[in-house]
Design a protein around this motif. Structure first.
Motif, PDB file in Angstrom:
ATOM      1  N   ALA A 197      40.112  33.717  27.880  1.00 33.71           N
ATOM      2  CA  ALA A 197      41.214  32.620  27.720  1.00 33.71           C
ATOM      3  C   ALA A 197      42.582  33.608  27.692  1.00 33.71           C
ATOM      4  O   ALA A 197      42.716  34.466  27.050  1.00 33.71           O
ATOM      5  CB  ALA A 197      41.113  31.765  26.301  1.00 33.71           C
ATOM      6  N   GLU A 198      43.580  32.962  28.680  1.00 34.48           N
ATOM      7  CA  GLU A 198      44.734  33.943  28.812  1.00 34.48           C
ATOM      8  C   GLU A 198      45.810  33.562  27.734  1.00 34.48           C
ATOM      9  O   GLU A 198      45.559  32.682  26.776  1.00 34.48           O
ATOM     10  CB  GLU A 198      45.222  33.468  30.183  1.00 34.48           C
ATOM     11  N   VAL A 199      46.726  34.460  27.705  1.00 37.36           N
ATOM     12  CA  VAL A 199      47.848  34.567  26.564  1.00 37.36           C
ATOM     13  C   VAL A 199      48.430  32.958  26.538  1.00 37.36           C
ATOM     14  O   VAL A 199      48.547  32.328  25.192  1.00 37.36           O
ATOM     15  CB  VAL A 199      48.937  35.377  26.919  1.00 37.36           C
ATOM     16  N   GLU A 200      48.772  32.182  27.661  1.00 36.56           N
ATOM     17  CA  GLU A 200      49.258  31.046  27.577  1.00 36.56           C
ATOM     18  C   GLU A 200      48.303  30.081  27.027  1.00 36.56           C
ATOM     19  O   GLU A 200      48.805  28.956  26.220  1.00 36.56           O
ATOM     20  CB  GLU A 200      49.469  30.617  29.151  1.00 36.56           C
ATOM     21  N   GLU A 201      47.010  30.191  27.291  1.00 36.73           N
ATOM     22  CA  GLU A 201      45.980  29.107  26.451  1.00 36.73           C
ATOM     23  C   GLU A 201      46.080  29.480  25.032  1.00 36.73           C
ATOM     24  O   GLU A 201      45.929  28.543  24.276  1.00 36.73           O
ATOM     25  CB  GLU A 201      44.872  29.444  27.124  1.00 36.73           C
ATOM     26  N   ILE A 202      46.149  30.604  24.772  1.00 32.96           N
ATOM     27  CA  ILE A 202      45.939  30.954  23.217  1.00 32.96           C
ATOM     28  C   ILE A 202      47.303  30.414  22.610  1.00 32.96           C
ATOM     29  O   ILE A 202      47.087  29.808  21.446  1.00 32.96           O
ATOM     30  CB  ILE A 202      46.320  32.543  23.114  1.00 32.96           C
ATOM     31  N   ASP A 203      48.460  30.451  23.255  1.00 29.73           N
ATOM     32  CA  ASP A 203      49.672  29.849  22.705  1.00 29.73           C
ATOM     33  C   ASP A 203      49.670  28.202  22.434  1.00 29.73           C
ATOM     34  O   ASP A 203      50.114  27.739  21.566  1.00 29.73           O
ATOM     35  CB  ASP A 203      50.859  30.364  23.264  1.00 29.73           C
ATOM     36  N   LEU A 226      37.161  28.283  23.955  1.00 33.55           N
ATOM     37  CA  LEU A 226      36.992  27.829  25.240  1.00 33.55           C
ATOM     38  C   LEU A 226      36.441  28.998  26.119  1.00 33.55           C
ATOM     39  O   LEU A 226      35.561  28.868  27.149  1.00 33.55           O
ATOM     40  CB  LEU A 226      38.440  27.571  25.723  1.00 33.55           C
ATOM     41  N   ALA A 227      36.773  30.405  25.808  1.00 34.56           N
ATOM     42  CA  ALA A 227      36.444  31.470  26.705  1.00 34.56           C
ATOM     43  C   ALA A 227      34.838  31.456  26.392  1.00 34.56           C
ATOM     44  O   ALA A 227      34.230  31.945  27.390  1.00 34.56           O
ATOM     45  CB  ALA A 227      37.182  32.771  26.018  1.00 34.56           C
ATOM     46  N   MET A 228      34.427  31.342  25.335  1.00 29.56           N
ATOM     47  CA  MET A 228      32.992  31.337  25.079  1.00 29.56           C
ATOM     48  C   MET A 228      32.204  30.221  25.946  1.00 29.56           C
ATOM     49  O   MET A 228      31.186  30.609  26.622  1.00 29.56           O
ATOM     50  CB  MET A 228      32.636  31.106  23.718  1.00 29.56           C
ATOM     51  N   GLN A 229      32.628  29.070  26.004  1.00 32.38           N
ATOM     52  CA  GLN A 229      32.255  28.192  26.826  1.00 32.38           C
ATOM     53  C   GLN A 229      32.176  28.568  28.293  1.00 32.38           C
ATOM     54  O   GLN A 229      31.136  28.500  29.069  1.00 32.38           O
ATOM     55  CB  GLN A 229      33.153  26.783  26.887  1.00 32.38           C
ATOM     56  N   ARG A 230      33.392  29.327  28.860  1.00 34.69           N
ATOM     57  CA  ARG A 230      33.419  29.880  30.073  1.00 34.69           C
ATOM     58  C   ARG A 230      32.265  30.729  30.384  1.00 34.69           C
ATOM     59  O   ARG A 230      31.824  30.906  31.544  1.00 34.69           O
ATOM     60  CB  ARG A 230      34.727  30.097  30.374  1.00 34.69           C
ATOM     61  N   ALA A 231      31.933  31.516  29.375  1.00 36.00           N
ATOM     62  CA  ALA A 231      31.190  32.792  29.603  1.00 36.00           C
ATOM     63  C   ALA A 231      29.740  32.228  29.788  1.00 36.00           C
ATOM     64  O   ALA A 231      29.170  32.737  30.634  1.00 36.00           O
ATOM     65  CB  ALA A 231      30.935  33.795  28.324  1.00 36.00           C
ATOM     66  N   VAL A 232      29.350  31.301  28.827  1.00 30.65           N
ATOM     67  CA  VAL A 232      28.206  30.760  28.996  1.00 30.65           C
ATOM     68  C   VAL A 232      27.728  29.846  30.179  1.00 30.65           C
ATOM     69  O   VAL A 232      26.797  30.090  30.918  1.00 30.65           O
ATOM     70  CB  VAL A 232      27.633  29.730  27.746  1.00 30.65           C
ATOM     71  N   GLU A 233      28.867  29.158  30.552  1.00 33.69           N
ATOM     72  CA  GLU A 233      28.932  28.349  31.708  1.00 33.69           C
ATOM     73  C   GLU A 233      28.772  29.210  33.202  1.00 33.69           C
ATOM     74  O   GLU A 233      28.456  28.866  34.150  1.00 33.69           O
ATOM     75  CB  GLU A 233      30.094  27.532  31.798  1.00 33.69           C
ATOM     76  N   PRO A 249      55.767  39.791  28.658  1.00 35.14           N
ATOM     77  CA  PRO A 249      55.000  38.675  29.079  1.00 35.14           C
ATOM     78  C   PRO A 249      53.333  38.407  28.529  1.00 35.14           C
ATOM     79  O   PRO A 249      53.003  37.300  28.706  1.00 35.14           O
ATOM     80  CB  PRO A 249      55.044  38.684  30.818  1.00 35.14           C
ATOM     81  N   ILE A 250      52.936  39.720  28.142  1.00 31.63           N
ATOM     82  CA  ILE A 250      51.668  39.337  27.753  1.00 31.63           C
ATOM     83  C   ILE A 250      51.429  39.430  26.269  1.00 31.63           C
ATOM     84  O   ILE A 250      50.417  39.430  25.799  1.00 31.63           O
ATOM     85  CB  ILE A 250      50.511  40.807  28.273  1.00 31.63           C
ATOM     86  N   HIS A 251      52.450  39.216  25.570  1.00 36.41           N
ATOM     87  CA  HIS A 251      52.599  38.960  24.162  1.00 36.41           C
ATOM     88  C   HIS A 251      52.346  37.688  23.741  1.00 36.41           C
ATOM     89  O   HIS A 251      52.896  36.598  24.358  1.00 36.41           O
ATOM     90  CB  HIS A 251      53.844  39.628  23.331  1.00 36.41           C
ATOM     91  N   ARG A 252      51.509  37.417  22.789  1.00 39.16           N
ATOM     92  CA  ARG A 252      51.332  36.057  22.295  1.00 39.16           C
ATOM     93  C   ARG A 252      52.487  35.455  21.493  1.00 39.16           C
ATOM     94  O   ARG A 252      52.498  35.830  20.266  1.00 39.16           O
ATOM     95  CB  ARG A 252      49.965  36.019  21.465  1.00 39.16           C
ATOM     96  N   ARG A 253      53.095  34.492  21.974  1.00 37.86           N
ATOM     97  CA  ARG A 253      54.392  33.775  21.260  1.00 37.86           C
ATOM     98  C   ARG A 253      53.989  33.252  19.988  1.00 37.86           C
ATOM     99  O   ARG A 253      54.842  32.846  19.068  1.00 37.86           O
ATOM    100  CB  ARG A 253      55.071  32.870  22.258  1.00 37.86           C
TER     101      ARG A 253
END
Length: 210
Positions: free
Chosen positions: A80-86, A96-103, A188-192
């Protein structure tokens, strides 16, 4: 019964049961994606030395990474990307990232064993296993894939954003990282949405206004 560094390989499901182990790396860092992995091990091809990735040396993790990719019945690394985390917060982004891994597995498991105390919403039954990366071989394998993948990414970001020490601390809020964040400002890769990063943005904005 085959044991390996505290893990009982008899816990690997028979092939027809198809149990996936799922783990994440990167919930705590101030920057970068949260990375997850799902692994279905092959009971006929045991991998010696599986354990919680944090308990292994970097060299050992790298070697096991290649062996897991070669021997597992199926594996997939997701994120899950930084934008999704924020946007979602770190917990929901991790789910969400775990769902993507299993899928992303090319074989559908009958059961997913998730490291921790929460399970994402999946199409199959899921079981949370606290400290599962030190108990269940498939979860340990997933932790290794996720950590090696994310660590490699952090090493690459070190070259793109020098001065923060990202390659060393992997984005975690160490004194070195916090000092660099205050001095250089966020990238840009820091989590706001994380407090130290938010504070760094606020400081920069206040200086601009002055």
């Amino acid at each position: 019964m085959t044991t390996q560094m505290g893990l009982d390989f008899s816990l690997v499901a028979e092939a027809h049961e198809l149990v996936a182990g799922v783990d994440e790396v990167g919930r705590g860092p101030l920057c970068g994606a949260v990375v997850t992995a799902a692994v279905i091990l092959d009971p006929n091809r045991p991998i010696l030395g599986l354990n919680d990735s944090k308990k292994l040396t970097e060299a050992r993790r790298e070697k096991l990474y290649d062996e897991i990719c070669e021997k597992a019945l199926s594996w997939h690394i997701a994120r899950a990307e930084v934008e999704e985390i924020d946007e979602l917060n770190i917990l929901h982004a991790t789910m969400l990232a775990m769902q993507r891994a299993v899928e992303g597995l090319h074989i559908t498991p009958k059961l997913a064993k998730i490291d921790g105390n929460r399970c994402p919403k999946l199409a199959m039954p899921a079981e949370a296993v606290i400290q599962g990366d030190g108990k269940v071989p498939a979860i340990a394998a997933a932790s290794i894939l996720a950590k090696v993948s994310r660590d490699r990414e952090m090493a690459a970001f070190e070259l793109i954003y020098p001065g923060y020490g990202i390659g060393g601390h992997k984005g975690y809020p160490t004194p070195v990282h916090l000092e660099a964040l205050a001095r250089l400002g966020p990238t840009p890769i820091h989590r706001r949405s994380f407090a130290p990063v938010r504070q760094a943005y606020e400081l920069r904005e206040s200086l601009i206004e002055v």
